[in-house]
Design a protein around this motif. Structure first.
Motif, PDB file in Angstrom:
ATOM      1  N   MET A   1       0.865  -1.251  -0.064  1.00  0.00           N
ATOM      2  CA  MET A   1      -0.100  -0.001   0.086  1.00  0.00           C
ATOM      3  C   MET A   1       0.798   1.422  -0.132  1.00  0.00           C
ATOM      4  SD  MET A   1      -2.950   1.098   2.755  1.00  0.00           S
ATOM      5  CE  MET A   1      -3.273  -0.552   3.099  1.00  0.00           C
ATOM      6  N   SER A   2       0.494   2.332  -0.927  1.00  0.00           N
ATOM      7  CA  SER A   2       1.273   3.386  -0.833  1.00  0.00           C
ATOM      8  C   SER A   2       1.062   4.344   0.211  1.00  0.00           C
ATOM      9  CB  SER A   2       1.416   4.104  -2.322  1.00  0.00           C
ATOM     10  OG  SER A   2      -0.056   4.518  -2.141  1.00  0.00           O
ATOM     11  N   ASN A   3       1.949   5.278   0.450  1.00  0.00           N
ATOM     12  CA  ASN A   3       2.075   6.094   1.704  1.00  0.00           C
ATOM     13  C   ASN A   3       1.156   7.404   1.402  1.00  0.00           C
ATOM     14  OD1 ASN A   3       3.624   4.629   3.555  1.00  0.00           O
ATOM     15  ND2 ASN A   3       5.390   5.703   2.594  1.00  0.00           N
ATOM     16  N   LEU A   4       0.303   7.753   2.154  1.00  0.00           N
ATOM     17  CA  LEU A   4      -0.538   9.090   2.074  1.00  0.00           C
ATOM     18  C   LEU A   4       0.436  10.018   2.314  1.00  0.00           C
ATOM     19  CD1 LEU A   4      -3.736   7.903   4.448  1.00  0.00           C
ATOM     20  CD2 LEU A   4      -3.436   8.028   1.868  1.00  0.00           C
ATOM     21  N   ILE A   5       0.888  10.132   3.329  1.00  0.00           N
ATOM     22  CA  ILE A   5       2.260  11.110   3.365  1.00  0.00           C
ATOM     23  C   ILE A   5       3.502  10.355   3.495  1.00  0.00           C
ATOM     24  CG2 ILE A   5       3.033  12.918   5.012  1.00  0.00           C
ATOM     25  CD1 ILE A   5       0.344  13.463   5.661  1.00  0.00           C
ATOM     26  N   GLU A   6       4.595  11.092   2.857  1.00  0.00           N
ATOM     27  CA  GLU A   6       5.955  10.488   2.924  1.00  0.00           C
ATOM     28  C   GLU A   6       6.757  11.642   3.307  1.00  0.00           C
ATOM     29  OE1 GLU A   6       6.787   7.046   1.224  1.00  0.00           O
ATOM     30  OE2 GLU A   6       8.776   7.721   2.582  1.00  0.00           O
ATOM     31  N   VAL A   7       7.335  11.766   4.671  1.00  0.00           N
ATOM     32  CA  VAL A   7       8.414  12.484   5.121  1.00  0.00           C
ATOM     33  C   VAL A   7       9.738  12.093   4.738  1.00  0.00           C
ATOM     34  CG1 VAL A   7       9.162  13.972   7.179  1.00  0.00           C
ATOM     35  CG2 VAL A   7       6.844  13.404   6.904  1.00  0.00           C
ATOM     36  N   ASP A   8      10.417  12.722   3.828  1.00  0.00           N
ATOM     37  CA  ASP A   8      11.858  12.368   3.562  1.00  0.00           C
ATOM     38  C   ASP A   8      12.785  13.168   4.146  1.00  0.00           C
ATOM     39  OD1 ASP A   8      13.756  10.964   1.946  1.00  0.00           O
ATOM     40  OD2 ASP A   8      13.142  11.723   0.271  1.00  0.00           O
ATOM     41  N   ASN A   9      13.660  12.825   4.876  1.00  0.00           N
ATOM     42  CA  ASN A   9      14.867  13.477   5.592  1.00  0.00           C
ATOM     43  C   ASN A   9      14.717  15.148   5.656  1.00  0.00           C
ATOM     44  OD1 ASN A   9      17.606  13.529   6.290  1.00  0.00           O
ATOM     45  ND2 ASN A   9      18.351  14.034   3.851  1.00  0.00           N
ATOM     46  N   VAL A  10      13.651  15.313   6.273  1.00  0.00           N
ATOM     47  CA  VAL A  10      13.339  16.636   6.633  1.00  0.00           C
ATOM     48  C   VAL A  10      14.047  17.464   7.749  1.00  0.00           C
ATOM     49  CG1 VAL A  10      11.531  18.272   7.599  1.00  0.00           C
ATOM     50  CG2 VAL A  10      10.934  16.813   5.727  1.00  0.00           C
ATOM     51  N   HIS A  11      14.450  18.475   7.118  1.00  0.00           N
ATOM     52  CA  HIS A  11      15.448  19.280   8.391  1.00  0.00           C
ATOM     53  C   HIS A  11      14.678  20.590   8.266  1.00  0.00           C
ATOM     54  CE1 HIS A  11      18.589  16.486   7.055  1.00  0.00           C
ATOM     55  NE2 HIS A  11      19.303  17.005   8.124  1.00  0.00           N
TER      56      HIS A  11
ATOM     57  N   VAL B   1       8.397  16.736   1.560  1.00  0.00           N
ATOM     58  CA  VAL B   1       7.177  16.053   2.284  1.00  0.00           C
ATOM     59  C   VAL B   1       6.233  15.615   0.881  1.00  0.00           C
ATOM     60  CG1 VAL B   1       5.226  15.990   3.512  1.00  0.00           C
ATOM     61  CG2 VAL B   1       7.308  16.948   4.357  1.00  0.00           C
ATOM     62  N   HIS B   2       6.058  14.396   0.551  1.00  0.00           N
ATOM     63  CA  HIS B   2       5.238  13.805  -0.552  1.00  0.00           C
ATOM     64  C   HIS B   2       3.958  13.626   0.071  1.00  0.00           C
ATOM     65  CE1 HIS B   2       8.777  13.580  -3.011  1.00  0.00           C
ATOM     66  NE2 HIS B   2       9.267  12.960  -2.143  1.00  0.00           N
ATOM     67  N   ARG B   3       2.760  14.523  -0.306  1.00  0.00           N
ATOM     68  CA  ARG B   3       1.331  13.958  -0.013  1.00  0.00           C
ATOM     69  C   ARG B   3       0.868  13.651  -1.317  1.00  0.00           C
ATOM     70  NH1 ARG B   3       2.624  18.926   2.611  1.00  0.00           N
ATOM     71  NH2 ARG B   3       2.458  19.753   0.679  1.00  0.00           N
ATOM     72  N   LYS B   4       0.010  12.424  -0.948  1.00  0.00           N
ATOM     73  CA  LYS B   4      -0.810  11.768  -2.135  1.00  0.00           C
ATOM     74  C   LYS B   4      -1.745  12.903  -2.694  1.00  0.00           C
ATOM     75  CE  LYS B   4      -3.973   7.928  -2.763  1.00  0.00           C
ATOM     76  NZ  LYS B   4      -4.906   7.194  -2.042  1.00  0.00           N
ATOM     77  N   GLU B   5      -2.021  12.837  -3.921  1.00  0.00           N
ATOM     78  CA  GLU B   5      -2.592  13.616  -4.494  1.00  0.00           C
ATOM     79  C   GLU B   5      -4.019  14.053  -4.159  1.00  0.00           C
ATOM     80  OE1 GLU B   5      -3.236  14.882  -9.415  1.00  0.00           O
ATOM     81  OE2 GLU B   5      -1.626  13.658  -8.753  1.00  0.00           O
ATOM     82  N   ASN B   6      -4.554  15.056  -3.991  1.00  0.00           N
ATOM     83  CA  ASN B   6      -6.008  15.470  -3.606  1.00  0.00           C
ATOM     84  C   ASN B   6      -6.071  14.815  -2.360  1.00  0.00           C
ATOM     85  OD1 ASN B   6      -6.446  16.972  -5.816  1.00  0.00           O
ATOM     86  ND2 ASN B   6      -7.082  15.212  -6.988  1.00  0.00           N
ATOM     87  N   LEU B   7      -5.068  14.943  -1.245  1.00  0.00           N
ATOM     88  CA  LEU B   7      -5.177  14.303   0.013  1.00  0.00           C
ATOM     89  C   LEU B   7      -6.201  15.065   0.930  1.00  0.00           C
ATOM     90  CD1 LEU B   7      -4.222  11.904   1.676  1.00  0.00           C
ATOM     91  CD2 LEU B   7      -2.437  13.411   2.464  1.00  0.00           C
ATOM     92  N   LYS B   8      -7.249  14.375   1.366  1.00  0.00           N
ATOM     93  CA  LYS B   8      -8.201  15.340   2.343  1.00  0.00           C
ATOM     94  C   LYS B   8      -7.677  15.459   3.754  1.00  0.00           C
ATOM     95  CE  LYS B   8     -11.902  16.031  -0.477  1.00  0.00           C
ATOM     96  NZ  LYS B   8     -11.227  16.366  -1.773  1.00  0.00           N
ATOM     97  N   ILE B   9      -7.022  16.509   4.120  1.00  0.00           N
ATOM     98  CA  ILE B   9      -6.434  16.596   5.550  1.00  0.00           C
ATOM     99  C   ILE B   9      -7.318  17.589   6.470  1.00  0.00           C
ATOM    100  CG2 ILE B   9      -4.536  17.465   6.822  1.00  0.00           C
ATOM    101  CD1 ILE B   9      -2.901  16.769   4.448  1.00  0.00           C
ATOM    102  N   GLN B  10      -7.496  17.070   7.633  1.00  0.00           N
ATOM    103  CA  GLN B  10      -8.116  18.155   8.645  1.00  0.00           C
ATOM    104  C   GLN B  10      -7.048  18.288   9.729  1.00  0.00           C
ATOM    105  OE1 GLN B  10     -10.728  19.622   8.354  1.00  0.00           O
ATOM    106  NE2 GLN B  10     -11.600  18.523   6.338  1.00  0.00           N
ATOM    107  N   PHE B  11      -6.864  19.475  10.034  1.00  0.00           N
ATOM    108  CA  PHE B  11      -6.014  20.034  11.001  1.00  0.00           C
ATOM    109  C   PHE B  11      -6.662  20.703  12.124  1.00  0.00           C
ATOM    110  CE2 PHE B  11      -2.878  23.610  12.099  1.00  0.00           C
ATOM    111  CZ  PHE B  11      -2.073  22.908  12.910  1.00  0.00           C
TER     112      PHE B  11
END
Lengths: 190, 216
Positions: free
Chosen positions: A1-11, A61-71
């Motif tokens: 299953m692919s990631n909804l959000i991928e955080v890649d080596n974030v500084h 940071v890679h977010r899946k296209e049209n990702l529905k996020i609530q903050f």
């Protein structure tokens, strides 16, 4: 299953202070990610980077296209001069409003619907805003920054159960919380 | 866009001080300022048109003072960004609702005060239009200033946009004087209409970009 959000080596650095140093993780459906760290360690900054509000100093940071996020952050964007019901009508569809009213009934807040938001206690304000976020349909990821601060134990338990239900239905959660959470989660320390 | 307009309309209607205060301030200035010059109103008809521009300047500054600040401080703009909603549409909706609910009534009030100050009824329509366009320009400029100084205090924004405000005061003050002398200002009104249509989306866009930078 692919990631909804991928955080890649974030500084992330602010005022020459290296807050976040090389954080990487992925978030899939039905998954909860608990970000832990001491005060000032950059948890909120990391959430803002994940949300796309703040740009990382390095990494992606890679977010899946049209990702529905609530903050749900530290601030409550409901207007004090409007009633709770008017505030809910501003942000929810008709179906979601019905769900929110049921939700508020469970929280004993249904009688407060026609009160001005500013006349509610902080805990009641927080509960009603949190409830409004949880009823929004098709949400894929909930990003929650210390959502249980100001809530009593029974309400905290109630919201954790509701969050777990949403996760079981396919949503994912990224959460920071100093209050222990009972939901099974993978921990990211920063 | 209609949803944004409806949201902003609801917010403004229930926030009575936001629309009532500028109207009351405008009325107070229009009543009190002429009295301070001449108690019996003999000289005020000469100064009436100029007072309008200054009154509109003050009331529009007051009207727009916290238009962005509230949504910035309570996290509404953050919510917009996280849900991939257009910040530009939200800012434009705020401005359009302000124009409808503040600029329009203030322009009508201008006509009311003109009628009790013995202004020729023949120029009422021109006076209405000129005060309306003048307010659109003021609101746009102050919106831009409000976005610039959002986390530094409202006064900084005002100081920054002052160089743009002065020419507007001078040009509209002059056109008011021309109107008082029964000169035709049709071409000026057309020019103002064009500028209003042009700068309203432009300043909203610039303000939304500045807001986004502040949020970062």
């Amino acid at each position: 299953m692919s990631n909804l959000i991928e955080v890649d080596n974030v500084h992330y650095s602010i005022n020459e202070n290296n807050l976040i140093r090389g954080i990487s993780f992925g978030l899939k459906e039905n998954e909860i990610c608990h970000i832990q760290g001491v005060n000032g360690s950059g948890k909120t900054s990391l959430l803002k980077i994940i949300l796309g509000i703040v740009e990382p100093t390095k990494g992606e940071v890679h977010r899946k296209e049209n990702l529905k996020i609530q903050f749900h952050g530290h601030k409550l964007p409901f207007k004090g001069f409007l009633t709770l019901l008017q505030n809910l009508k501003l942000v929810l569809s008709e179906d979601e409003l019905i769900d929110a009213q049921k939700f508020l009934e469970e929280l004993d807040l249904h009688e407060k619907l026609n009160l001005r938001f500013s006349n509610l206690s902080f805990g009641q304000q927080k509960k009603s805003f949190f409830a409004s976020k949880l009823v929004i349909k098709n949400t894929q990821v909930f990003v929650l920054d210390e959502p249980f601060v100001g809530l009593d134990d029974s309400t905290t338990k109630f919201f954790q159960e509701k969050l777990q239900e949403r996760v079981n239905d396919g949503a994912a959660i990224i959460i920071t919380s100093h209050i222990p959470i009972s939901m099974p989660a993978k921990t990211i320390n920063i | 866009m209609i949803k944004y307009l409806s949201q902003e309309q609801t917010k403004l209607i229930y926030k009575s001080r936001a629309w009532l205060t500028p109207l009351i301030l405008f009325a107070l200035i229009m009543i009190a300022f002429p009295l301070s010059i001449d108690l019996f109103g003999k000289q005020t008809s000469d100064l009436f048109m100029i007072i309008i521009v200054i009154s509109l300047l003050l009331t529009n500054y007051l009207a727009i003072d916290d238009i962005l600040l509230e949504d910035y401080e309570d996290g509404s703009f953050e919510q917009f960004l996280t849900q991939n909603k257009s910040l530009f549409s939200s800012v434009l909706a705020k401005l359009i609702i302000l124009i409808i609910y503040k600029a329009l009534p203030l322009s009508l009030l201008t006509i009311l005060f003109a009628s009790v100050n013995n202004v020729d009824p023949f120029v009422f329509l021109d006076l209405f239009l000129i005060s309306f366009f003048c307010q659109i320009l003021f609101l746009n400029i102050f919106l831009f200033g409000s976005a610039l100084g959002i986390n530094k205090g409202g006064l900084l924004g005002l100081i920054v946009v002052m160089p743009i405000v002065f020419p507007v005061i001078i040009i509209f003050g002059q056109s008011m004087t021309l109107l008082q002398n029964n000169s035709s200002i049709d071409s000026f009104l057309l020019l103002s209409l064009g500028i209003s249509f042009l700068i309203t989306p432009m300043f909203s866009y610039l303000s939304s970009l500045i807001l986004k930078m502040h949020l970062e």
